[in-house]
Design a protein around this motif. Structure first.
Motif, PDB file in Angstrom:
ATOM      1  N   MET A   1       0.816  -1.190   0.000  1.00 37.52           N
ATOM      2  CA  MET A   1       0.000   0.000   0.000  1.00 37.52           C
ATOM      3  C   MET A   1       0.867   1.264   0.000  1.00 37.52           C
ATOM      4  SD  MET A   1      -3.117  -0.982  -0.055  1.00 37.52           S
ATOM      5  CE  MET A   1      -4.076  -2.385   0.272  1.00 37.52           C
ATOM      6  N   ILE A   2       2.000   1.207   0.676  1.00 36.56           N
ATOM      7  CA  ILE A   2       2.886   2.374   0.729  1.00 36.56           C
ATOM      8  C   ILE A   2       3.363   2.730  -0.676  1.00 36.56           C
ATOM      9  CG2 ILE A   2       5.123   3.216   1.561  1.00 36.56           C
ATOM     10  CD1 ILE A   2       3.094   3.198   3.747  1.00 36.56           C
ATOM     11  N   ARG A   3       3.748   1.728  -1.434  1.00 37.78           N
ATOM     12  CA  ARG A   3       4.225   1.978  -2.803  1.00 37.78           C
ATOM     13  C   ARG A   3       3.117   2.592  -3.658  1.00 37.78           C
ATOM     14  NH1 ARG A   3       4.770  -2.129  -7.067  1.00 37.78           N
ATOM     15  NH2 ARG A   3       5.808  -1.073  -8.762  1.00 37.78           N
ATOM     16  N   THR A   4       1.893   2.132  -3.486  1.00 36.75           N
ATOM     17  CA  THR A   4       0.756   2.667  -4.228  1.00 36.75           C
ATOM     18  C   THR A   4       0.518   4.127  -3.863  1.00 36.75           C
ATOM     19  OG1 THR A   4      -0.291   0.495  -4.414  1.00 36.75           O
ATOM     20  CG2 THR A   4      -1.734   2.418  -4.640  1.00 36.75           C
ATOM     21  N   LEU A   5       0.535   4.430  -2.572  1.00 31.92           N
ATOM     22  CA  LEU A   5       0.344   5.812  -2.142  1.00 31.92           C
ATOM     23  C   LEU A   5       1.463   6.706  -2.652  1.00 31.92           C
ATOM     24  CD1 LEU A   5      -0.844   5.235   1.523  1.00 31.92           C
ATOM     25  CD2 LEU A   5      -2.211   6.155  -0.370  1.00 31.92           C
ATOM     26  N   ASP A   6       2.686   6.220  -2.583  1.00 27.68           N
ATOM     27  CA  ASP A   6       3.829   7.003  -3.051  1.00 27.68           C
ATOM     28  C   ASP A   6       3.669   7.329  -4.536  1.00 27.68           C
ATOM     29  OD1 ASP A   6       6.431   8.220  -2.777  1.00 27.68           O
ATOM     30  OD2 ASP A   6       7.271   6.455  -3.771  1.00 27.68           O
ATOM     31  N   ALA A   7       3.353   6.331  -5.329  1.00 31.20           N
ATOM     32  CA  ALA A   7       3.172   6.550  -6.766  1.00 31.20           C
ATOM     33  C   ALA A   7       2.006   7.500  -7.029  1.00 31.20           C
ATOM     34  CB  ALA A   7       2.930   5.218  -7.475  1.00 31.20           C
ATOM     35  N   ASN A   8       0.946   7.355  -6.282  1.00 34.44           N
ATOM     36  CA  ASN A   8      -0.225   8.212  -6.452  1.00 34.44           C
ATOM     37  C   ASN A   8       0.134   9.679  -6.210  1.00 34.44           C
ATOM     38  OD1 ASN A   8      -3.048   8.552  -6.956  1.00 34.44           O
ATOM     39  ND2 ASN A   8      -3.371   8.792  -4.771  1.00 34.44           N
ATOM     40  N   TYR A   9       0.864   9.945  -5.158  1.00 32.29           N
ATOM     41  CA  TYR A   9       1.235  11.326  -4.846  1.00 32.29           C
ATOM     42  C   TYR A   9       2.315  11.843  -5.796  1.00 32.29           C
ATOM     43  CZ  TYR A   9      -1.582  10.556  -0.690  1.00 32.29           C
ATOM     44  OH  TYR A   9      -2.612  10.274   0.169  1.00 32.29           O
ATOM     45  N   LEU A  10       3.235  10.988  -6.210  1.00 29.59           N
ATOM     46  CA  LEU A  10       4.270  11.411  -7.162  1.00 29.59           C
ATOM     47  C   LEU A  10       3.683  11.784  -8.524  1.00 29.59           C
ATOM     48  CD1 LEU A  10       7.162   8.890  -6.451  1.00 29.59           C
ATOM     49  CD2 LEU A  10       7.154  11.354  -6.019  1.00 29.59           C
ATOM     50  N   HIS A  11       2.541  11.214  -8.845  1.00 29.28           N
ATOM     51  CA  HIS A  11       1.889  11.490 -10.129  1.00 29.28           C
ATOM     52  C   HIS A  11       0.676  12.408  -9.955  1.00 29.28           C
ATOM     53  CE1 HIS A  11       4.343   7.961 -11.045  1.00 29.28           C
ATOM     54  NE2 HIS A  11       4.459   8.531 -12.224  1.00 29.28           N
ATOM     55  N   ASP A  12       0.726  13.260  -8.934  1.00 28.51           N
ATOM     56  CA  ASP A  12      -0.339  14.250  -8.675  1.00 28.51           C
ATOM     57  C   ASP A  12      -1.734  13.635  -8.646  1.00 28.51           C
ATOM     58  OD1 ASP A  12       1.348  16.428  -8.359  1.00 28.51           O
ATOM     59  OD2 ASP A  12       1.428  16.792 -10.517  1.00 28.51           O
ATOM     60  N   MET A  13      -1.828  12.435  -8.139  1.00 30.96           N
ATOM     61  CA  MET A  13      -3.074  11.704  -7.976  1.00 30.96           C
ATOM     62  C   MET A  13      -3.797  11.472  -9.301  1.00 30.96           C
ATOM     63  SD  MET A  13      -4.483  12.884  -4.258  1.00 30.96           S
ATOM     64  CE  MET A  13      -4.435  14.642  -4.475  1.00 30.96           C
ATOM     65  N   SER A  14      -3.039  11.440 -10.385  1.00 33.08           N
ATOM     66  CA  SER A  14      -3.602  11.099 -11.690  1.00 33.08           C
ATOM     67  C   SER A  14      -3.743   9.581 -11.757  1.00 33.08           C
ATOM     68  CB  SER A  14      -2.676  11.585 -12.810  1.00 33.08           C
ATOM     69  OG  SER A  14      -3.031  10.984 -14.038  1.00 33.08           O
ATOM     70  N   VAL A  50      -4.105  13.362   2.393  1.00 38.38           N
ATOM     71  CA  VAL A  50      -2.856  13.664   1.686  1.00 38.38           C
ATOM     72  C   VAL A  50      -1.780  14.080   2.682  1.00 38.38           C
ATOM     73  CG1 VAL A  50      -1.736  15.278   0.087  1.00 38.38           C
ATOM     74  CG2 VAL A  50      -3.923  14.249  -0.516  1.00 38.38           C
ATOM     75  N   ARG A  51      -2.121  14.949   3.618  1.00 37.58           N
ATOM     76  CA  ARG A  51      -1.130  15.434   4.581  1.00 37.58           C
ATOM     77  C   ARG A  51      -0.597  14.300   5.454  1.00 37.58           C
ATOM     78  NH1 ARG A  51      -3.424  20.216   7.799  1.00 37.58           N
ATOM     79  NH2 ARG A  51      -1.279  20.324   8.494  1.00 37.58           N
ATOM     80  N   ILE A  52      -1.478  13.501   6.004  1.00 37.91           N
ATOM     81  CA  ILE A  52      -1.059  12.447   6.920  1.00 37.91           C
ATOM     82  C   ILE A  52      -0.369  11.302   6.182  1.00 37.91           C
ATOM     83  CG2 ILE A  52      -1.912  10.659   8.497  1.00 37.91           C
ATOM     84  CD1 ILE A  52      -4.052  12.733   9.373  1.00 37.91           C
ATOM     85  N   LEU A  53      -0.957  10.872   5.072  1.00 39.28           N
ATOM     86  CA  LEU A  53      -0.401   9.724   4.366  1.00 39.28           C
ATOM     87  C   LEU A  53       0.905  10.058   3.649  1.00 39.28           C
ATOM     88  CD1 LEU A  53      -3.729   8.174   3.087  1.00 39.28           C
ATOM     89  CD2 LEU A  53      -2.274   7.352   4.948  1.00 39.28           C
ATOM     90  N   THR A  54       1.070  11.298   3.188  1.00 37.38           N
ATOM     91  CA  THR A  54       2.348  11.694   2.597  1.00 37.38           C
ATOM     92  C   THR A  54       3.450  11.620   3.649  1.00 37.38           C
ATOM     93  OG1 THR A  54       1.274  13.123   0.986  1.00 37.38           O
ATOM     94  CG2 THR A  54       3.591  13.550   1.415  1.00 37.38           C
ATOM     95  N   ALA A  55       3.145  12.074   4.853  1.00 39.28           N
ATOM     96  CA  ALA A  55       4.125  11.981   5.939  1.00 39.28           C
ATOM     97  C   ALA A  55       4.441  10.521   6.257  1.00 39.28           C
ATOM     98  CB  ALA A  55       3.599  12.696   7.177  1.00 39.28           C
ATOM     99  N   ALA A  56       3.420   9.675   6.254  1.00 37.98           N
ATOM    100  CA  ALA A  56       3.631   8.250   6.534  1.00 37.98           C
ATOM    101  C   ALA A  56       4.486   7.589   5.456  1.00 37.98           C
ATOM    102  CB  ALA A  56       2.284   7.536   6.647  1.00 37.98           C
ATOM    103  N   VAL A  57       4.258   7.945   4.200  1.00 39.05           N
ATOM    104  CA  VAL A  57       5.054   7.393   3.099  1.00 39.05           C
ATOM    105  C   VAL A  57       6.508   7.842   3.244  1.00 39.05           C
ATOM    106  CG1 VAL A  57       5.438   7.504   0.599  1.00 39.05           C
ATOM    107  CG2 VAL A  57       3.128   7.132   1.490  1.00 39.05           C
ATOM    108  N   ALA A  58       6.705   9.121   3.526  1.00 36.61           N
ATOM    109  CA  ALA A  58       8.070   9.636   3.702  1.00 36.61           C
ATOM    110  C   ALA A  58       8.767   8.919   4.852  1.00 36.61           C
ATOM    111  CB  ALA A  58       8.034  11.139   3.951  1.00 36.61           C
ATOM    112  N   TRP A  59       8.062   8.703   5.941  1.00 39.01           N
ATOM    113  CA  TRP A  59       8.634   8.011   7.099  1.00 39.01           C
ATOM    114  C   TRP A  59       8.984   6.567   6.734  1.00 39.01           C
ATOM    115  CZ3 TRP A  59       6.874   3.931  10.237  1.00 39.01           C
ATOM    116  CH2 TRP A  59       7.600   3.755  11.420  1.00 39.01           C
ATOM    117  N   ALA A  60       8.099   5.919   5.968  1.00 36.24           N
ATOM    118  CA  ALA A  60       8.335   4.523   5.587  1.00 36.24           C
ATOM    119  C   ALA A  60       9.579   4.380   4.712  1.00 36.24           C
ATOM    120  CB  ALA A  60       7.117   3.964   4.852  1.00 36.24           C
ATOM    121  N   PHE A  61       9.828   5.368   3.869  1.00 36.61           N
ATOM    122  CA  PHE A  61      10.980   5.311   2.984  1.00 36.61           C
ATOM    123  C   PHE A  61      12.233   5.933   3.594  1.00 36.61           C
ATOM    124  CE2 PHE A  61       7.735   4.954  -0.523  1.00 36.61           C
ATOM    125  CZ  PHE A  61       8.073   3.650  -0.857  1.00 36.61           C
ATOM    126  N   ALA A  62      12.148   6.510   4.764  1.00 36.17           N
ATOM    127  CA  ALA A  62      13.281   7.183   5.393  1.00 36.17           C
ATOM    128  C   ALA A  62      14.435   6.200   5.647  1.00 36.17           C
ATOM    129  CB  ALA A  62      12.858   7.840   6.692  1.00 36.17           C
TER     130      ALA A  62
END
Length: 68
Positions: A1-14, A50-62
């Motif tokens: 799920m983290i990878r999916t969220l990361d890709a979603n935000y990297l592609h401006d939720m397109s 977006v705010r919470i999950l972006t932070a979670a994705v960043a933390w997961a990839f840290a």
């Protein structure tokens, strides 16, 4: 799920761009995003989500960034 969220935000939720990047159908992407909402209780496309999950994705990839 983290990878999916990361890709979603990297592609401006397109949806089409995210699905292409992940190599899945847009319906699969929709299912994954609905599943995130079911499990966590946050809509990934909402402002709060977006705010919470972006932070979670960043933390997961840290850890990966520190190891590089």
């Amino acid at each position: 799920m983290i990878r999916t969220l990361d890709a979603n935000y990297l592609h401006d939720m397109s949806r089409p761009a995210t699905a292409r990047a992940l190599g899945v159908h847009t319906r699969t992407l929709d299912y994954r995003l609905r599943r995130v909402e079911e499990l966590i209780g946050l809509r990934p496309a909402s402002t709060r989500g977006v705010r919470i999950l972006t932070a979670a994705v960043a933390w997961a990839f840290a850890d990966r960034l520190r190891e590089a």
